[in-house]
Structures are given as structure tokens and as C-alpha cells.
Scaffold this motif. Structure first.
Motif, PDB file in Angstrom:
ATOM      1  N   SER A  87      12.195  -0.648 -39.441  1.00  0.00           N
ATOM      2  CA  SER A  87      13.287  -0.387 -38.509  1.00  0.00           C
ATOM      3  C   SER A  87      12.892   0.700 -37.514  1.00  0.00           C
ATOM      4  O   SER A  87      11.929   1.440 -37.737  1.00  0.00           O
ATOM      5  N   ARG A  88      13.643   0.806 -36.442  1.00  0.00           N
ATOM      6  CA  ARG A  88      13.391   1.887 -35.485  1.00  0.00           C
ATOM      7  C   ARG A  88      13.589   3.248 -36.147  1.00  0.00           C
ATOM      8  O   ARG A  88      12.896   4.205 -35.814  1.00  0.00           O
ATOM      9  N   ALA A 107      12.540   3.673 -27.286  1.00  0.00           N
ATOM     10  CA  ALA A 107      12.890   2.289 -26.981  1.00  0.00           C
ATOM     11  C   ALA A 107      12.016   1.735 -25.866  1.00  0.00           C
ATOM     12  O   ALA A 107      11.565   0.580 -25.923  1.00  0.00           O
ATOM     13  N   LEU A 167       8.448   1.145 -27.244  1.00  0.00           N
ATOM     14  CA  LEU A 167       8.421  -0.038 -28.101  1.00  0.00           C
ATOM     15  C   LEU A 167       8.454  -1.318 -27.263  1.00  0.00           C
ATOM     16  O   LEU A 167       7.800  -2.310 -27.605  1.00  0.00           O
ATOM     17  N   ARG A 168       9.207  -1.285 -26.175  1.00  0.00           N
ATOM     18  CA  ARG A 168       9.243  -2.449 -25.280  1.00  0.00           C
ATOM     19  C   ARG A 168       7.858  -2.728 -24.712  1.00  0.00           C
ATOM     20  O   ARG A 168       7.406  -3.870 -24.670  1.00  0.00           O
ATOM     21  N   THR A 199       5.523  -4.105 -27.273  1.00  0.00           N
ATOM     22  CA  THR A 199       5.856  -5.513 -27.506  1.00  0.00           C
ATOM     23  C   THR A 199       5.178  -6.395 -26.465  1.00  0.00           C
ATOM     24  O   THR A 199       4.615  -7.447 -26.785  1.00  0.00           O
ATOM     25  N   ASP A 249       6.559  -7.096 -32.605  1.00  0.00           N
ATOM     26  CA  ASP A 249       7.636  -7.978 -32.185  1.00  0.00           C
ATOM     27  C   ASP A 249       8.947  -7.252 -32.431  1.00  0.00           C
ATOM     28  O   ASP A 249       9.152  -6.668 -33.513  1.00  0.00           O
ATOM     29  N   LEU A 250       9.845  -7.261 -31.462  1.00  0.00           N
ATOM     30  CA  LEU A 250      11.155  -6.638 -31.600  1.00  0.00           C
ATOM     31  C   LEU A 250      12.201  -7.699 -31.899  1.00  0.00           C
ATOM     32  O   LEU A 250      12.256  -8.742 -31.252  1.00  0.00           O
ATOM     33  N   GLU A 275      16.534  -8.353 -33.220  1.00  0.00           N
ATOM     34  CA  GLU A 275      17.859  -7.754 -33.137  1.00  0.00           C
ATOM     35  C   GLU A 275      18.062  -6.801 -34.313  1.00  0.00           C
ATOM     36  O   GLU A 275      17.337  -6.827 -35.302  1.00  0.00           O
ATOM     37  N   SER A 314      17.536  -3.749 -34.371  1.00  0.00           N
ATOM     38  CA  SER A 314      16.511  -2.697 -34.371  1.00  0.00           C
ATOM     39  C   SER A 314      15.414  -2.918 -35.405  1.00  0.00           C
ATOM     40  O   SER A 314      14.834  -1.961 -35.926  1.00  0.00           O
ATOM     41  N   ARG A 315      15.105  -4.184 -35.693  1.00  0.00           N
ATOM     42  CA  ARG A 315      14.016  -4.477 -36.615  1.00  0.00           C
ATOM     43  C   ARG A 315      12.731  -4.701 -35.825  1.00  0.00           C
ATOM     44  O   ARG A 315      12.736  -5.248 -34.727  1.00  0.00           O
ATOM     45  N   ILE A 316      11.613  -4.280 -36.404  1.00  0.00           N
ATOM     46  CA  ILE A 316      10.309  -4.375 -35.751  1.00  0.00           C
ATOM     47  C   ILE A 316       9.320  -5.033 -36.702  1.00  0.00           C
ATOM     48  O   ILE A 316       9.172  -4.586 -37.842  1.00  0.00           O
TER      49      ILE A 316
END
Length: 224
Positions: free
Chosen positions: A109-110, A151, A154-155, A158, A164-165, A167, A169-171
Motif C-alpha cells: 500500500s502507499r 503520489a 509513484l505516477r 508507473t 503498477d498502481l 485503486e 492505493s494498492r501498488i
């Protein structure tokens, strides 16, 4: 394994080539999770290696299960990761190496990332690492600023195929993160060694990208 392609013309004419070519030129890593794109690269690798050398790039395949373009010249431009991107990438690599993450199928998670970053650097140092142009640390707004910058980083990671992001906030951590762990590979305690690199800020990962031809620099002016 024998290639299904006999000529470069056949490779370029394949329906997968435009997407693979654009993806690689944008600096993204293509891994096993990318399915047909990865399989196409495996099949066409020997011919594409010759093709990309003409543009001053090496098509690199890693045993961890991913491909990327490594620039050897300046014909197509070179982009390097920012200090914040490197820091977060290092920390994600640390999480990737954690046996607990393996039990969770490589998904974190984030909050997991933020807690690991804060534990390694402390809140104030993390704030300035992600916001090098800030002059003051204001405690009551620092948390929101850190989350916003995280954020954005992380974008970007990705886009480069490191994660991979999802919904909520899972990574999902991808094998390409192992590029951040290259300097500590083979060491008996690679996780501790990587933590020390993070603490000293000594890790560099080059990425090919078409946004510009300039090198990103940190506050001290050294190449990242």
C-alpha cells in the motif's frame, strides 16, 4: 529458442512492433506481466538489438524478466531520474526484496511505502528529499505535501514500468525495481546494504526517455 522472425522487415511489420517501440523509447520497462509485448521482444530480440544500436541504444534483457532501452549515445535523448524518484524507487526495491511482500504477491500500500520512507529518513529529511526547492519545514502542512509529492513520484514510476498502481492505493511491485538494487546484488545482506545506500543517497538509475535530452541534476549539481 529459435526466433519466429527471419528479417528485421518482418519484425517491423508485426502488429506488436509500434506499441513495443514507442513504449521502450518512452523509457518504460517491459516485463513478463506485459504478456504479448514481452513475448514479442523475446522472439525478436536478436534483430531488435541491431535495430536499436543504430539509434545509440542497447536493448537490455534482464534475468529478472524485463527489457529496457539503455542509451549509449545522445541521438534519441537521455533522461535520468530525479532525486525523489530515485529515493522512492530505492525504497520500493527494498520492499520488493522483503519476504513479507513476497507472501503478499508483491502488492503493498502507499502507507507501507510512506512508513518505510519515514522510518529510513525521518519526516523532516523526507520532506526536503521530495521537495528540494522548499526552504522551510512546516510541521502541520508537511504531511500533506509529502503525500502529494509521493503520489506524483509513484505516477512517474508507473509510467516507467517499475510499478503498477491500483485503486484503493494498492501498488504492485514489478521486477524492474531490481535495477535500483544493482549496486548491492551478491552481498550477503543486500537489504541492509540497500538501506545504507538510501541513507547516503548514492544510487543512480539511468532511464531512456523522449521528453528531453538533458540530464536531471540534484541540488548539489551532480548528475543523478
Amino acid at each position: 529458442m529459435e526466433s519466429g522472425f527471419q528479417t528485421l522487415e518482418e519484425v517491423i511489420g508485426d502488429e506488436s512492433f509500434p506499441e513495443v517501440d514507442l513504449t521502450l523509447r518512452r523509457g518504460r520497462h517491459i516485463g513478463r506481466d506485459d504478456g504479448s509485448l514481452y513475448e514479442f521482444l523475446v522472439d525478436a530480440q536478436s534483430l531488435l538489438e541491431i535495430f536499436y544500436r543504430r539509434y545509440g541504444c542497447e536493448l537490455v534483457q534482464r534475468s529478472d524478466g524485463f527489457f529496457y532501452l539503455l542509451p549509449t549515445g545522445d541521438r534519441l535523448g537521455r533522461r535520468q531520474l530525479s532525486a525523489g524518484e530515485m529515493l522512492v524507487g530505492q525504497t520500493l526495491a527494498l520492499l520488493y526484496l522483503d519476504p513479507t511482500t513476497l507472501q503478499l504477491a508483491g502488492v503493498v500500500s502507499r502507507e507501507d511505502v510512506l512508513q518505510r520512507l519515514s522510518g529510513l529518513l525521518g519526516a523532516e529529511r523526507l520532506f526536503f528529499a521530495l521537495n528540494p526547492r522548499k526552504q522551510r519545514y512546516i510541521e502541520h502542512t508537511a504531511g500533506e505535501t509529502i503525500r502529494s509529492q509521493l503520489a506524483e513520484v509513484l505516477r512517474r514510476l508507473t509510467e516507467l514500468g517499475f510499478i503498477d498502481l491500483f485503486e484503493e492505493s494498492r501498488i504492485r511491485l514489478r521486477p524492474a525495481l531490481m535495477r535500483f538494487a544493482d549496486p548491492v546484488r551478491g552481498l550477503q545482506d543486500s537489504q541492509s546494504a540497500l538501506e545504507q545506500l538510501i541513507d547516503r543517497g548514492e544510487l543512480v538509475v539511468d532511464n531512456y526517455g523522449s521528453e528531453d535530452g538533458e540530464n536531471a541534476k540534484n541540488d548539489e549539481g551532480s548528475d543523478l
